[in-house]
Motif scaffolding. Sequence first.
Motif, PDB file in Angstrom:
ATOM      1  N   UNK A   1       0.802  -1.231   0.000  1.00  0.00           N
ATOM      2  CA  UNK A   1       0.000   0.000   0.000  1.00  0.00           C
ATOM      3  C   UNK A   1       0.835   1.281   0.000  1.00  0.00           C
ATOM      4  N   UNK A   2       1.754   1.359  -0.952  1.00  0.00           N
ATOM      5  CA  UNK A   2       2.548   2.585  -1.114  1.00  0.00           C
ATOM      6  C   UNK A   2       1.664   3.789  -1.405  1.00  0.00           C
ATOM      7  N   UNK A   3       0.514   3.549  -2.056  1.00  0.00           N
ATOM      8  CA  UNK A   3      -0.399   4.639  -2.407  1.00  0.00           C
ATOM      9  C   UNK A   3      -0.876   5.370  -1.157  1.00  0.00           C
ATOM     10  N   UNK A   4      -0.994   4.650  -0.062  1.00  0.00           N
ATOM     11  CA  UNK A   4      -1.464   5.271   1.175  1.00  0.00           C
ATOM     12  C   UNK A   4      -0.423   6.273   1.685  1.00  0.00           C
ATOM     13  N   UNK A   5       0.858   5.866   1.661  1.00  0.00           N
ATOM     14  CA  UNK A   5       1.941   6.786   2.053  1.00  0.00           C
ATOM     15  C   UNK A   5       2.056   7.951   1.068  1.00  0.00           C
ATOM     16  N   UNK A   6       1.783   7.676  -0.225  1.00  0.00           N
ATOM     17  CA  UNK A   6       1.912   8.734  -1.226  1.00  0.00           C
ATOM     18  C   UNK A   6       0.856   9.817  -1.004  1.00  0.00           C
ATOM     19  N   UNK A   7      -0.347   9.392  -0.601  1.00  0.00           N
ATOM     20  CA  UNK A   7      -1.397  10.373  -0.297  1.00  0.00           C
ATOM     21  C   UNK A   7      -0.953  11.290   0.825  1.00  0.00           C
ATOM     22  N   UNK A   8      -0.349  10.713   1.871  1.00  0.00           N
ATOM     23  CA  UNK A   8       0.135  11.513   3.009  1.00  0.00           C
ATOM     24  C   UNK A   8       1.264  12.453   2.555  1.00  0.00           C
ATOM     25  N   UNK A   9       2.137  11.950   1.685  1.00  0.00           N
ATOM     26  CA  UNK A   9       3.251  12.736   1.160  1.00  0.00           C
ATOM     27  C   UNK A   9       2.734  14.006   0.484  1.00  0.00           C
TER      28      UNK A   9
ATOM     29  N   UNK B   1      -3.193   0.308   9.952  1.00  0.00           N
ATOM     30  CA  UNK B   1      -2.068   0.022  10.840  1.00  0.00           C
ATOM     31  C   UNK B   1      -1.070   1.171  10.858  1.00  0.00           C
ATOM     32  N   UNK B   2      -0.931   1.846   9.710  1.00  0.00           N
ATOM     33  CA  UNK B   2       0.126   2.850   9.573  1.00  0.00           C
ATOM     34  C   UNK B   2      -0.304   4.225  10.091  1.00  0.00           C
ATOM     35  N   UNK B   3      -1.607   4.530  10.055  1.00  0.00           N
ATOM     36  CA  UNK B   3      -2.051   5.859  10.494  1.00  0.00           C
ATOM     37  C   UNK B   3      -1.654   6.142  11.948  1.00  0.00           C
ATOM     38  N   UNK B   4      -1.898   5.213  12.895  1.00  0.00           N
ATOM     39  CA  UNK B   4      -1.488   5.493  14.285  1.00  0.00           C
ATOM     40  C   UNK B   4       0.021   5.669  14.416  1.00  0.00           C
ATOM     41  N   UNK B   5       0.781   4.917  13.610  1.00  0.00           N
ATOM     42  CA  UNK B   5       2.242   5.008  13.668  1.00  0.00           C
ATOM     43  C   UNK B   5       2.716   6.390  13.209  1.00  0.00           C
TER      44      UNK B   5
END
Length: 309
Positions: free
Chosen positions: A172-180, A299-303
Amino acid sequence: MRLPFFALTALALVLAAGAPARVARAAEPAPAIAFTFDDGLDPAAEPAAARWNAEILAALSRSGVKAMLFPAGRTGGTPGGLALTRAWGDSGHAIGNHTYSHRNLGSARMTVDEFGADVMRADSLFRVLPGFTPMLRFPYLKEGESAEKRDAFRAWMRAHGYRPAPVSVDASDWWYSTRWRELERAGRAADLPRLREAYVAHLWDRACYYDSLARAVLGRSPRHVLLLHTNAINAACVGDVIAHFRAHGWNVIAPAEAFADPLYASEPAAVPAGESIVWSHARVAGAKGLRYPAEDGEYEAPRLARLGL
Ligand SMILES: [Zn+2]
């Protein structure tokens, strides 16, 4: 369902993690991973498309890595998108097929015939490009919600000279890309290096997870295939990701070499079909405690919140 005997044996070795297992692992070849990118980019829909495409290709070139692009017709097959897709082939990368309309074969509303026609619509755009390889990456990694549909589409692919292009590592790299992009738009450039670090650590964590799952379920470390997308975070970070894997002793290999691993010709009997092929085998084997792989955000949002990102 019970785990087959070989899986239990491998699982016991992993869980024991004693000296004999470490000695056995030390003699094994280094893990290997290939990089694949889905979707492609349409400059008419994304103003940064040409820049991201060029930055990803430049980072791959600097790193000496050959990758594979799976463009969808609606993005990488538009008039502007096709030129960006062609640049991958011109740079020595392979080009596959990700359908034209990027629809979900796992939906009960999608028929085998309709989905097949959508694959062929993309085929007519991409087959003429340098590096084209008749391999299909399923949108959303969905291969059918029933055994009948899954098997009917596997037969369709054989009849049309297509091989599936599964992934072993879904992150799910797309999820990190949205945050970026959110941080960029908010003018928080000073925070991007920390997000870069978290992203690289996340991909590394997911690769290690799937590698240990494969060792437990298949009894070996397969040649891995990593799923990424042509997006903002990979334009900025893919060189660092490659360097991180290498620094930890992994070999980065060409996709053709990875797909030659017999894992990718295996057909797990999972229903609904799809997701990481390692995860599918684990599910068929009855492994417990598997987290749904496409829900990284949960899982990644809280982190990231803990990191102030
Ligand atoms: Zn896609």
